[in-house]
Design an enzyme around this catalytic site. Structure first.
Site, mmCIF file in Angstrom:
data_model
loop_
_atom_site.group_PDB
_atom_site.id
_atom_site.type_symbol
_atom_site.label_atom_id
_atom_site.label_comp_id
_atom_site.label_asym_id
_atom_site.label_seq_id
_atom_site.Cartn_x
_atom_site.Cartn_y
_atom_site.Cartn_z
ATOM 1 N N GLY B 94 -12.585 35.120 36.767
ATOM 2 C CA GLY B 94 -12.974 33.519 36.714
ATOM 3 C C GLY B 94 -13.640 32.823 36.203
ATOM 4 O O GLY B 94 -12.524 33.153 35.568
ATOM 5 N N ASP B 209 -24.247 33.449 44.414
ATOM 6 C CA ASP B 209 -22.696 32.694 44.587
ATOM 7 C C ASP B 209 -22.198 33.535 45.903
ATOM 8 O O ASP B 209 -21.663 34.351 45.759
ATOM 9 C CB ASP B 209 -21.773 32.880 42.976
ATOM 10 C CG ASP B 209 -20.735 32.744 43.471
ATOM 11 O OD1 ASP B 209 -20.823 31.295 43.877
ATOM 12 O OD2 ASP B 209 -19.891 32.438 42.723
#
Lengths: 192, 847
Positions: B94, B209
């Protein structure tokens, strides 16, 4: 948070003040723009899967927004920013080719790879060093035409944007660009 | 290299290369002549005139070029130990962390885990704080569909890590495709996904998200929600369930508009993302494509495009597959997903209706119009699955149109749109006439069907479209052609004609073209009075229009009488709290205010405001309308801070509901400017006036009554500031506008004439001032004697006040021009008004 915003105001100031200044104006901007471009590129590539690539053009525009902001100076004053950005991209490409060169063969020979092959981007072999040399020669003969190549190719400006940045008509830019492509094509072709 | 200048070569080359090849040799001959070097250069360039495709195409940067060696440093961790765990491989990356697959090194359990470690070089305070937040979040959430937290710690180099459940699963859309789930099964799976999100929201946690990559489905078909990395604890429940502004880390395609904007977020943002995910699950496509767009471009996309309803997008897919004759429908779905319905046509039918509406409601760009909770969202899907009616409703045409108007700069609305709107009304009316049994039914039908269209028409013509306002020929053309079209039906179908002429009349009224307005409104009202019962809603509509006309014409007593009559009737038939009653109260309040009956006006407006608030909530345009009227009243009563607060609220509501540049926003800003002036904040007031006037010139054109209002208000402020010179030109401009728009003797013309006259008098231009002041004087009372002045003071205090001011000014002018008789005549008039006013006040107090 003071870092980025300070840098942004510095660049805005530079972009504004350089106005129609000479090459030294571009030089003053170069280190800032170069760093920002690399930083942005690293950030974006690191967040992606391996093998992902970036469009230099998008990167340059993003760097512009980061460093100058959406309400930056008029286009006429942006020429030096984009020239600096173009040179930064050019430098990144050259440095990369050089490293690869060294890694592969211990220096010397030229490497034909400007574009990293990616599934979505048909690769095109282009001799970075030859292009660099040819562009330098073109600049000696006619700096304006060479700048059009820098702005169009490395910084990814459209014909209209280039025209605004250089303070001339889109027609002139289109003519320069057409001619420069042919001229460089010849310079990069073997023989002749 | 060359001795020729490059420009010379360029010129010849470009000219030659633009010619057909058979003409080139001759051109080279002509242009180069004996210059052999030039000829050689041009010929050589011509040989290279066709560079390969993609020559000097945009450079592409790869990781190795900029020194971003993805993973190389972090991957050094593979094979090492973290706490009791042995890292085996990297699972993913990420922005701020890497996730590794690991097993317990001591062999105590055989279970593999996922370890999330902050990336090297990124262990800033901020990231570490966020890591801690994620840890807290996960510790709070205990749900089988949320990947759970086992452990956490810090590496020797100081980087924190989290040990989490390792989920064996595939992203939700991939799962649906691999298992060839049909629409029903996809909906069932989606319902399961809603559950952990609901739990998170109940714990005041917003995920922020949500996207397929963060939703894995296990082999058992259980969804697992991952990555609460940017989840946020909603602060205090009392703070309105919104999180603080946040840094922008999200996935644009699934992020809500407010998230892209960087606004504070609530649970509504997750509901939006869920809507997008459902959209993708049902259609195999994402509603938006933002691949290469900047934030600004994404926001523009949100503003300017509506996502196609799911049933439509799958139909376009059908069209695509029909084009590519050889490819089967299935292949043409592309690599994303496809729904295992029998055929795309069937899928489209399956999605149209409920599912379209449910998905579009969940992902509405306006958070307030989404489902307010995940439960409601899920419940509507349940209802659909069980064959019950769903609660979601599509946006009405009016809503969509208002949004359209709000989104688009007013100037972009073309006369074509206006014309279409007018003829849409006519068409509906005629259609109704052709299908209904008799005319009354037809009128009723037409009213039902045409009301919305008519409202749109009026809305376009009046507020949204000031550029065409005023006696603009184009609007005139549109309205006149509508009038002609309706003339045909006047004798045969009078009630239908009345509904059209009513609309035309209201439009003229809003444009300030009072004569035309009166002709149409009168005709419609008379026609309806003759043919309809007294409590018929159409007649009520005509009465309302007529009361507004009377008000605009300055016939205040008649307007008041009519409105009171309507109010009684409304309360009798609809009750005190009815929304229609609130409209009458609002209008009556305005009329009373204008008459100087401040207390009664206040009562009416306050009642209207209460009804509207309880009916529509705080943020409706109706509430803003009444609040604006109330603010003017407060202003007149000297309650300046209250007026300012109210107006700022009005501006906020209108900016939220309409476009920044909307005429109503400008109207309330103009009012605020006047209040700021009264509060003594002259700089702010002046700036605001200038802004509003600039807006008016730009948007209304030079002859609109609203521009006149702003000009004259600004003029009054400058007068007070003793800048009469500047004020004079403003008053002149506004007076010119008003004289073309209102009948002689209209209160606004009288006010304006008086203002201009006083200003001219103050700067010594007495010859110009006198006729204006006299005109104002005689407009207020035909015979300006002390007696009639006194009579006016008891009848109409506001008018008497103006009369006194004008008379006093005239007295000064006469005195200065050596006309003592005239001056003393004015003096007596002023005295009479003052005495009568005092007497009136005293008797008023003693009552």
């Amino acid at each position: 948070m003071s870092g980025p915003s300070d840098r942004s105001s510095e660049v805005t100031r530079l972009v504004n003040s350089v106005g129609q200044g000479g090459p030294e104006a571009t030089d003053a901007l170069f280190p800032l723009v170069y760093d920002e471009l690399r930083r942005l590129a690293q950030q974006q590539l690191a967040a992606e899967r391996p093998g992902h690539t970036l469009q230099a053009t998008a990167l340059v525009h993003e760097a512009y927004l980061k460093l100058v902001g959406p309400d930056g100076p008029a286009w006429e004053n942006r020429r030096h920013f984009f020239l600096a950005a173009a040179r930064a991209i050019r430098r990144i490409l050259i440095d990369h080719a050089r490293t690869r060169d060294r890694d592969k063969r211990g220096g010397g020979a030229q490497v034909k790879t400007l574009l990293e092959n990616d599934a979505t981007t048909p690769g095109l072999d282009l001799d970075v060093f030859a292009l660099d040399d040819a562009l330098a020669r073109l600049s000696e003969e006619d700096r304006q035409i060479a700048e059009v190549v820098e702005l169009r190719f490395f910084a990814g400006l459209s014909v209209e944007e280039t025209a605004l940045a250089m303070g001339t008509s889109a027609r002139t830019i289109a003519r320069h660009w057409q001619f420069a492509r042919v001229w460089l094509n010849r310079a990069l072709s073997d023989g002749d | 290299m060359s001795l020729r200048s490059l420009r010379q070569i360029q010129g010849v080359f470009l000219e030659v290369s633009s010619m057909p090849s058979d003409q080139q040799p001759e051109a080279i001959e002509r242009l180069c002549g004996s210059d052999l070097e030039l000829r050689r250069e041009v010929l050589s360039l011509l040989r290279h005139a066709n560079p390969p495709d993609g020559f000097l195409a945009e450079p592409i940067l790869g990781a190795s070029m900029v020194g971003a060696h993805v993973g190389t440093i972090d991957d050094a961790l593979i094979g090492t130990r973290v706490g009791p765990y042995q890292i085996e491989s990297r699972l993913g990356a990420g922005g701020m962390a890497r996730v590794y697959l690991a097993k317990r090194a001591d062999g105590e359990f055989d279970k593999s885990v996922a370890i999330k470690i902050v990336r090297i070089g990124l262990e800033t305070d901020d990231v570490i704080r966020r890591f801690r937040e994620e840890r807290n979040t996960l510790a709070t959430l205990n749900h089988p569909s949320i990947a759970c937290l086992h452990d956490g710690g810090v590496l020797p180099d100081g980087r924190p890590y989290l040990v989490m459940e390792h989920v064996h699963g595939v992203p939700i859309h991939q799962y649906c495709d691999e298992h060839q789930l049909d629409t029903r099964a996809r909906l069932r799976l989606f319902l399961k996904l809603c559950e952990p999100v609901r739990v998170a929201h109940h714990n005041l946690i917003v995920h922020r998200d949500l996207k397929p990559a963060n939703i894995l489905i296990t082999a058992e078909g259980i969804p697992k929600l991952l990555d609460f990395g940017i989840a946020k604890m909603i602060g205090d429940a009392r703070s309105g369930y919104t999180t603080q502004r946040h840094e922008r880390r999200f996935t644009p395609e699934y992020a809500s508009p407010e998230q892209v904007r960087g606004d504070p977020l609530s649970t509504a943002t997750d509901i939006y993302s869920l809507g997008v995910i459902l959209y993708e699950l049902l259609t195999g496509r994402r509603p938006y494509k933002f691949d290469t767009l900047t934030t600004e471009e994404i926001l523009r996309e949100f503003e300017t495009t509506e996502p196609a309803p799911p049933s439509v997008i799958v139909r376009t897919r059908i069209a695509t597959s029909a084009e590519g004759a050889e490819t089967s429908a299935r292949q043409s779905h592309g690599p994303t997903t496809h729904v295992a319905e029998d055929s795309p046509e069937r899928l489209s039918r399956r999605l149209s209706g409920d599912l379209d509406v449910i998905v579009l409601k969940a992902m509405h760009r306006d958070p307030a119009r989404r489902y307010s909770t995940v439960e409601q969202f899920a419940a509507d899907i349940e209802r659909h699955l069980n064959g019950h009616p769903v609660l979601a409703r599509p946006d009405s045409a009016t809503y969509r149109f208002r949004k359209f108007v709000g989104r688009h700069p007013i100037a972009t609305i073309s006369v074509t749109v206006l014309t279409l709107a007018v003829f849409a009304v006519l068409f509906v009316v005629q259609w109704a006439g052709s299908v209904a049994r008799d005319e009354r039914d037809a009128a009723q039908l037409a009213r039902d069907q045409a009301t919305e269209t008519a409202n749109l028409l009026e809305f376009v013509l009046t507020s949204a479209n000031p550029r065409f306002d005023g006696p603009d020929t184009k609007v005139r053309d549109v309205l006149e052609s509508a009038s002609l079209a309706v003339a045909d039906m006047e004798s045969e179908r009078p009630l239908l004609a009345a509904s059209v002429r009513g609309t035309i009349g209201r439009t003229y009224l809003a444009l300030g073209m009072l004569d035309e307005a009166e002709r149409n409104i009168h005709w419609a009202r008379d026609t309806r009075r003759q043919r309809l019962d007294s409590d018929h809603p159409d007649l009520d509509e005509s009465n309302h229009a007529y009361s507004m006309l009377l008000y605009s014409q300055g016939r205040l007593d008649e307007a008041e009488a009519l409105l009171r009559e309507m109010l009684d009737a409304h309360i009798k038939s609809h009750g005190e709290q009815d929304i229609d009653t609130s409209r009458v109260l609002n209008d009556l309040g305005v009329v009373l205010r204008r008459q100087g009956k401040q207390n009664e006006a206040h009562e009416c407006l306050q009642r209207a405001l209460d009804i509207r608030r309880s009916h529509w909530g705080e943020n409706s345009l109706d509430v803003a309308e009444t609040l604006n009227n109330l603010a003017i009243l407060m202003f007149q009563n000297g309650q300046l801070p209250e007026a300012e607060t109210a107006l700022r609220e009005v501006i906020d509501i209108r900016k939220g509901e309409l476009h920044e540049d909307h005429a109503l926003v400008a109207q309330s800003m103009g009012n605020l400017a006047t209040v700021l002036q009264a509060r003594g904040d002259l700089d702010a007031a002046e700036a605001m006036f200038r802004e509003v006037i600039a807006f008016g010139r730009r948007a209304y054109g030079p002859e609109h009554p609203a521009l006149a209002t702003d000009l004259s208000n600004f003029g009054r402020m400058l007068t007070v500031m003793n800048r009469c010179e500047d004020a004079t030109s403003l008053f002149r401009e506004s007076l010119d506008i008003r004289r073309t728009r209102y009948p002689e003797g209209h209160p606004l013309i009288v006010d304006n004439t008086a203002d201009l006259g006083r200003c001219l008098a103050r700067i010594g231009r007495l010859n110009e001032a006198e006729p204006l002041l006299n005109e104002a004087l005689h407009s207020i009372v035909a015979d300006p004697s002390p007696d009639s002045g006194a009579a006016l003071a008891s009848r109409d205090p506001m008018a008497a006040r103006l009369l006194r001011i004008v008379a006093a000014e005239l007295e000064a002018v006469y005195a200065a021009t050596n006309r003592p008789d005239d001056a003393s005549r004015m003096h007596e008039l002023v005295d009479a008004i003052v005495s009568a006013t005092q007497a009136g006040n005293n008797s008023g107090q003693s009552e």
